[in-house]
Motif scaffolding. Structure first.
Motif, mmCIF file in Angstrom:
data_model
loop_
_atom_site.group_PDB
_atom_site.id
_atom_site.type_symbol
_atom_site.label_atom_id
_atom_site.label_comp_id
_atom_site.label_asym_id
_atom_site.label_seq_id
_atom_site.Cartn_x
_atom_site.Cartn_y
_atom_site.Cartn_z
ATOM 1 N N PRO A 64 -5.372 -10.388 -4.749
ATOM 2 C CA PRO A 64 -5.586 -9.264 -5.850
ATOM 3 C C PRO A 64 -3.594 -9.260 -6.344
ATOM 4 O O PRO A 64 -3.257 -10.323 -6.195
ATOM 5 C CB PRO A 64 -4.699 -8.084 -4.530
ATOM 6 N N GLY A 65 -3.712 -8.920 -7.711
ATOM 7 C CA GLY A 65 -2.252 -9.182 -8.732
ATOM 8 C C GLY A 65 -1.877 -7.785 -8.784
ATOM 9 O O GLY A 65 -2.479 -6.295 -8.307
ATOM 10 N N ALA A 66 -1.432 -7.890 -9.875
ATOM 11 C CA ALA A 66 -0.501 -6.905 -10.946
ATOM 12 C C ALA A 66 -1.620 -6.107 -11.461
ATOM 13 O O ALA A 66 -0.772 -5.631 -12.467
ATOM 14 C CB ALA A 66 0.914 -6.308 -10.937
ATOM 15 N N ASP A 67 -2.770 -6.202 -11.461
ATOM 16 C CA ASP A 67 -3.746 -5.141 -12.378
ATOM 17 C C ASP A 67 -3.852 -3.739 -11.869
ATOM 18 O O ASP A 67 -4.178 -3.840 -10.764
ATOM 19 C CB ASP A 67 -4.147 -6.021 -13.418
ATOM 20 N N LEU A 68 -4.913 -3.411 -13.247
ATOM 21 C CA LEU A 68 -5.389 -1.791 -12.323
ATOM 22 C C LEU A 68 -6.858 -2.322 -11.857
ATOM 23 O O LEU A 68 -7.268 -1.380 -10.872
ATOM 24 C CB LEU A 68 -6.035 -1.021 -13.455
ATOM 25 N N LEU A 69 -7.818 -3.630 -11.558
ATOM 26 C CA LEU A 69 -8.895 -4.112 -11.391
ATOM 27 C C LEU A 69 -8.371 -3.703 -9.301
ATOM 28 O O LEU A 69 -9.426 -3.516 -8.665
ATOM 29 C CB LEU A 69 -9.600 -4.633 -11.821
ATOM 30 N N SER A 70 -7.384 -4.547 -9.006
ATOM 31 C CA SER A 70 -6.403 -4.626 -7.886
ATOM 32 C C SER A 70 -6.703 -3.728 -7.488
ATOM 33 O O SER A 70 -6.647 -3.097 -6.266
ATOM 34 C CB SER A 70 -5.624 -5.706 -7.948
ATOM 35 N N ALA A 71 -5.407 -2.838 -8.358
ATOM 36 C CA ALA A 71 -5.119 -1.100 -7.454
ATOM 37 C C ALA A 71 -6.920 -0.148 -7.027
ATOM 38 O O ALA A 71 -6.380 0.167 -5.771
ATOM 39 C CB ALA A 71 -4.546 -0.484 -8.036
ATOM 40 N N LEU A 72 -7.656 -0.145 -8.054
ATOM 41 C CA LEU A 72 -8.698 -0.232 -7.552
ATOM 42 C C LEU A 72 -9.457 -0.394 -6.667
ATOM 43 O O LEU A 72 -10.454 0.405 -5.937
ATOM 44 C CB LEU A 72 -9.767 0.198 -8.914
ATOM 45 N N VAL A 73 -9.501 -1.389 -7.029
ATOM 46 C CA VAL A 73 -9.809 -2.703 -5.421
ATOM 47 C C VAL A 73 -9.069 -1.790 -3.867
ATOM 48 O O VAL A 73 -10.262 -1.637 -3.313
ATOM 49 C CB VAL A 73 -10.062 -3.833 -4.762
ATOM 50 N N THR A 74 -8.057 -1.839 -3.693
ATOM 51 C CA THR A 74 -7.068 -0.999 -3.063
ATOM 52 C C THR A 74 -7.591 0.370 -2.798
ATOM 53 O O THR A 74 -7.833 0.596 -1.505
ATOM 54 C CB THR A 74 -5.639 -1.155 -3.281
ATOM 55 N N VAL A 75 -8.082 1.197 -3.622
ATOM 56 C CA VAL A 75 -8.187 2.788 -3.065
ATOM 57 C C VAL A 75 -8.932 2.794 -2.747
ATOM 58 O O VAL A 75 -9.939 2.985 -1.044
ATOM 59 C CB VAL A 75 -8.246 3.203 -4.990
ATOM 60 N N ARG A 76 -10.495 1.475 -3.371
ATOM 61 C CA ARG A 76 -11.894 1.553 -2.876
ATOM 62 C C ARG A 76 -11.803 1.384 -0.834
ATOM 63 O O ARG A 76 -12.087 1.625 0.066
ATOM 64 C CB ARG A 76 -12.700 0.182 -3.445
ATOM 65 N N ASP A 77 -10.497 -0.186 -0.795
ATOM 66 C CA ASP A 77 -11.106 -0.855 1.128
ATOM 67 C C ASP A 77 -9.450 -0.118 1.869
ATOM 68 O O ASP A 77 -10.679 0.179 2.279
ATOM 69 C CB ASP A 77 -10.444 -2.070 0.051
ATOM 70 N N GLU A 78 -8.844 0.320 1.144
ATOM 71 C CA GLU A 78 -7.555 0.792 2.425
ATOM 72 C C GLU A 78 -8.011 2.104 2.338
ATOM 73 O O GLU A 78 -7.431 2.587 2.562
ATOM 74 C CB GLU A 78 -6.429 0.999 1.788
#
Length: 407
Positions: free
Chosen positions: A210-224
């Protein structure tokens, strides 16, 4: 779906005679037929709403639903409509839930913090355009290819965490997704699947690193946090990528074209931030992003301009027509960079579906115009204005080419 002869005779969208002209048909419709039956690209019948007050009312009316457009029996805009599970095909409260996940990335405060980087990206592209101009002895440059396309793409790629090097790949896919008639249905579907597959691979890469970008943040919202389904995640990524560049590419090109047709050209771009903001609003008003917003379908009878539309009626709110309504704007077809602010245009919509990227789009347009005016104060059209053409058959308005020269 049954179609009467009037609908068959009036296709949507109406034809344009020139690149930045709002079709003359809209003025007649506002005066004589404010709710007009039209044939949609899918072949279904729709209702085109053209007056400012009516358009604004439709955009805010919960009975004019985005979610209903994906129901099996609903009329469709195109043969390959938007998928369920995205911002374009949801109503509150589901739409509110998804919008809240990304809205913080597009607040005025967040955009203000991004402005130095946005200006840096614009400056790099202006430098490259100037260098190529010098290298070939000062020949004309296509501003669309050299600046208007890569600039918004660079911004949204950096925000989302999408590789900028892949821009030509997803440009092809994106064009098909926003097609009305420019691509056959099978091609639209093939390109949409290719884009979703690409985004699926990108999501998998974000999960690994993951990076410091919006898509990485959305992946975190999905997975965690479980705040998104996998389908919603991919549809959100596709929506943000496409909407984050397609509309700005179009309005940036048409805005520069509008300025270059004026006697003072880019000298009209002021240094004063407040005056520049007013200029941006006028350019947004007069240069429509598209003929209308996404399709809506009524969930109950709705009265518009004295006419009752039954449930399951397709409705298009003609934003480009509303922004030229003489009942709302003085000299609506005239370009007035000093028009009093605020300009109550509907370029970004109205109501719960108001474009969440509006602060970013405004900043990009203002920064781009300032950079171009500073770097190329003598810029002018390199071809007669009447030869500049618009892409046809797309949801968004975009020039095909914009050849320019400068000293």
């Amino acid at each position: 779906m049954a179609q009467d002869s009037a609908a068959r005779a009036r296709p949507y969208p109406p034809p344009r005679r020139s690149a930045t002209e709002v079709p003359a048909a809209y003025a007649r419709l506002r005066a004589e037929e404010p709710v007009a039956e039209v044939t949609l690209p899918s072949g279904d019948t729709g209702h085109l709403v053209s007056r400012y007050d009516d358009v604004r009312a439709v955009l805010a009316d919960p009975r004019c639903s985005r979610a209903a457009t994906v129901l099996p029996q609903a009329p469709k805009l195109t043969a390959v409509p938007f998928d369920a599970g995205g911002l374009f095909t949801m109503d509150p409260p589901e739409h509110t839930r998804l919008r809240a996940l990304v809205s913080r990335a597009f607040t005025p405060r967040r955009v203000a913090a991004m402005r130095p980087r946005i200006a840096e990206l614009a400056g790099e592209l202006a430098d490259a355009m100037a260098a190529s101009h010098r290298a070939d002895g000062g020949g004309p440059r296509d501003l669309n290819a050299a600046f208007a396309f890569p600039f918004p793409v660079a911004v949204i790629c950096e925000l989302l965490g999408v590789p900028y090097a892949d821009r030509e790949r997803f440009r092809t896919w994106s064009d098909a997704v926003v097609s009305l008639t420019a691509h056959p249905p099978e091609e639209m579907l093939r390109h949409k699947r290719a884009l979703l597959a690409y985004l699926g691979e990108l999501v998998a890469a974000k999960r690994r690193a993951p990076g410091a970008d919006l898509l990485s943040a959305l992946v975190t919202v999905r997975d965690e946090e479980g705040g998104l389904t996998e389908t919603e995640l991919l549809t959100m990524a596709m929506t943000l990528l496409i909407a984050g560049h397609e509309t700005t590419v179009g309005v940036l090109g048409t805005s520069v074209f509008t300025l270059l047709r004026q006697p003072d050209r880019l000298a009209l771009v002021p240094d004063d931030e407040e005056q520049l903001a007013a200029l941006v609003e006028e350019l947004l008003r007069i240069n429509p992003i598209g003929d209308g917003g996404p399709l809506r379908v009524t969930t109950a009878p709705v009265e518009v301009a004295g006419r009752v539309l039954p449930a399951n009626s397709a409705v298009i709110a003609a934003i480009c027509s509303a922004n030229r309504d003489a009942d709302r704007f003085t000299d609506p077809d005239g370009f007035d960079p000093h028009r009093p602010s605020p300009t109550p245009h509907l370029a970004f919509g109205h109501g719960p579906h108001y474009c969440l990227g509006a602060p970013l789009a405004r900043a990009e347009l203002a920064i781009a115009l300032r950079v171009l005016a500073d770097r190329f104060p003598t810029m002018r059209l390199a071809v007669p204005a009447e030869t500049v053409t618009m892409h046809t058959g797309l949801l968004v308005n975009r020039l095909t080419r914009l050849p320019v020269s400068w000293d």
